[in-house]
Scaffold this motif. Structure first.
Motif, PDB file in Angstrom:
ATOM      1  N   UNK A 265      35.358  25.654  39.977  1.00  0.00           N
ATOM      2  CA  UNK A 265      35.075  26.705  39.004  1.00  0.00           C
ATOM      3  C   UNK A 265      34.359  27.857  39.700  1.00  0.00           C
ATOM      4  N   UNK A 266      34.712  29.084  39.316  1.00  0.00           N
ATOM      5  CA  UNK A 266      34.121  30.275  39.911  1.00  0.00           C
ATOM      6  C   UNK A 266      33.659  31.229  38.809  1.00  0.00           C
ATOM      7  N   UNK A 267      32.429  31.680  38.896  1.00  0.00           N
ATOM      8  CA  UNK A 267      31.902  32.692  37.991  1.00  0.00           C
ATOM      9  C   UNK A 267      31.712  33.982  38.790  1.00  0.00           C
ATOM     10  N   UNK A 268      32.431  35.043  38.396  1.00  0.00           N
ATOM     11  CA  UNK A 268      32.368  36.327  39.089  1.00  0.00           C
ATOM     12  C   UNK A 268      31.259  37.179  38.472  1.00  0.00           C
ATOM     13  N   UNK A 269      30.391  37.694  39.322  1.00  0.00           N
ATOM     14  CA  UNK A 269      29.330  38.594  38.884  1.00  0.00           C
ATOM     15  C   UNK A 269      29.720  40.039  39.224  1.00  0.00           C
ATOM     16  N   UNK A 270      29.366  41.006  38.371  1.00  0.00           N
ATOM     17  CA  UNK A 270      29.830  42.396  38.558  1.00  0.00           C
ATOM     18  C   UNK A 270      28.987  43.165  39.577  1.00  0.00           C
TER      19      UNK A 270
END
Length: 485
Positions: A265-270
């Protein structure tokens, strides 16, 4: 749009842990020989304080163990390496212990980090923009050539304007991955980009010289009279632009003797740099470009890993499906100029198509932007220190929404936004540094874009990196307990 620099922390992690595959042919010998030594060392943590009699007993036990070691791997160099006394005293024995521990771990599938270990990765990569596959899968210019039909019908074209984009891009990747358990790993990765992109536009007049538009400066004057600023010619990071930051959660949920799988799982931060609206390549305002998605997003990868039976047990095959979806965000709008209506009416009267040039001075300060989702499939083959993989990805159109229909028409006309796909071949070489008494692995990788549709093409795409393993809080079964012998 420029692709995100391909310096994935997850990929570096896979390469770091391939040390387990690289030495599989000698794992049996290492298990019986060196692992046995480590176990004896673990039972005697106070070697430095033992009496002379105890030391003599240790030497006798070590001699007996040496006599019980297997004949060897058949490779004189590897046998000598496995059986030699480590240098640098306690540090050498510490490193030898963890090297043998890695040989005996099953790191297939999601390649999680062993419990209590930290993997720290640093990498550098470079590439240069080369071209672009158009909507018909044909190689084309990086930026579209602006062409207008001859309004006088003399044949040929009214004029042709080519952006002539060039330059290079390099990036620096940093990642940390920590093993919560042997099957659960969490981590964070980020990157920094150094862009140096130029445009040197070439204007080729056709029948436009009949109207006094015969040079690039004449074209810029016309462009500005029609409400569009002349493009900025150069963009340079100062000193670097921040790229995507990704939080990773890796779970190895199932494995047996020949198959392993899990979820990544990957959570992209802006955090990625957003192109300056008034230099943005997407709007034909200049050569600046985003260095990532610059939006909140969620990604998922599902790796499938297959092991070959002996004597091909050093060969590994993997198939991975992954993709990501991003949330909408707001971006600052570019600034357009007032249209000189007399010039526009005159050019229209001469037969020039001017519908593209609409009044955009009423554009809101911000527009809505949502990066397009993407999906990809990667097939990989690993043998010893060499890895080969092919990745084919599909991207869907990013969404630009504003209060101006003319702004949307401009983006469509430039044509850098749309559905597309691309194929990429990667070759990597991985070298463990433990024989040099460095607790790390080094990697060299080369990427080559093979085909695509509506996709940027990079050439001279090379990456180098190093990954270090650091035991932070390993459980008792992994901890080194030897002394100074």
């Amino acid at each position: 749009m420029f692709e995100r620099m391909p310096l994935s922390a997850g990929f570096w992690l896979l390469l770091l842990l391939t040390i387990c595959l690289m030495l599989l042919p000698i794992a049996a010998a290492a298990d019986e020989g060196e692992a046995g030594d480590d176990q004896d060392e673990s039972d005697e943590p106070g070697d430095a304080e033992q009496t002379d009699d105890a030391e003599q007993t240790d030497e006798a036990e070590e001699s007996a163990e040496a006599e019980e070691q297997p004949a060897g791997t058949g490779d004189a160099f590897l046998d000598a390496y496995l059986q030699r006394e480590p240098l640098f005293g306690r540090y050498g024995r510490w490193l030898k212990h963890y090297e043998n521990m890695a040989l005996n771990l099953d790191m297939r599938g999601t390649m999680t980090v062993p419990q209590g270990f930290l993997v720290a990765v640093v990498g550098w990569g470079t590439m240069r923009p080369y071209g672009r596959f158009d909507n018909n899968r044909e190689m084309d210019n990086l930026l579209p050539v602006l062409q207008f039909e001859d309004p006088f019908h003399y044949g040929g074209e009214f004029f042709e304007f080519s952006f002539n984009l060039s330059g290079n891009a390099s990036g620096y990747a940093v990642a940390l991955m920590y093993g919560i358990t042997d099957t659960l790993t969490v981590g964070v990765s980020t990157m920094f980009m150094d862009l140096d992109i130029n445009i040197d536009p070439v204007f080729e007049p056709g029948t436009s010289d009949r109207l006094g538009i015969a040079s690039r400066d004449d074209f810029y004057d016309m462009f500005e009279a029609l409400g569009h600023p002349a493009p900025v010619h150069h963009y340079k990071s100062d000193p670097v632009d921040w790229g995507d930051t990704i939080i990773d959660v890796v779970w190895s949920c199932y494995r047996n003797s020949w198959f392993a799988t899990g979820t990544n799982w990957h959570i992209y931060l802006p955090t990625a740099h957003q192109a300056d609206a008034n230099k943005n390549m997407i709007f034909a305002m200049g050569p600046d470009t985003d260095t990532g998605y610059s939006a909140w997003g969620l990604g998922l990868g599902i790796p499938l890993s297959f092991s070959m039976p002996k004597p091909l047990n050093a060969l590994g095959i993997s198939v991975t499906g992954d993709g990501a979806y991003f949330l909408p965000s707001k971006r600052r709008s570019p600034t357009f100029l007032d249209i000189n209506q007399d010039v526009r009416d005159y050019l229209e009267a001469q037969g020039m198509e001017v519908d593209l040039f609409q009044d955009l001075t009423d554009l809101d300060e911000y527009y809505d932007f949502q990066p397009g989702p993407w999906a990809a499939v990667t097939v990989g083959l690993n043998f010893s220190i060499i890895g080969i993989s092919y990745r084919h990805g599909w991207g869907w159109e990013a969404h630009y929404k504003s209060n101006s229909e003319g702004f949307d028409n401009l983006i469509d006309y430039i044509g850098l936004v749309g559905n597309g796909d691309d194929g990429k071949l990667s070759v990597s070489l991985t070298l463990p540094l433990t024989p040099l008494y460095i607790p790390a692995v080094a990697m060299l990788r080369m990427d080559y874009t093979t085909d695509g549709r509506n996709a940027m093409v990079w050439r001279d795409a090379y990456q180098v990196g190093m990954g270090f393993f650091i035991p932070i809080a390993p459980p008792d079964r992994y901890r080194y307990k030897g002394g100074d012998k």
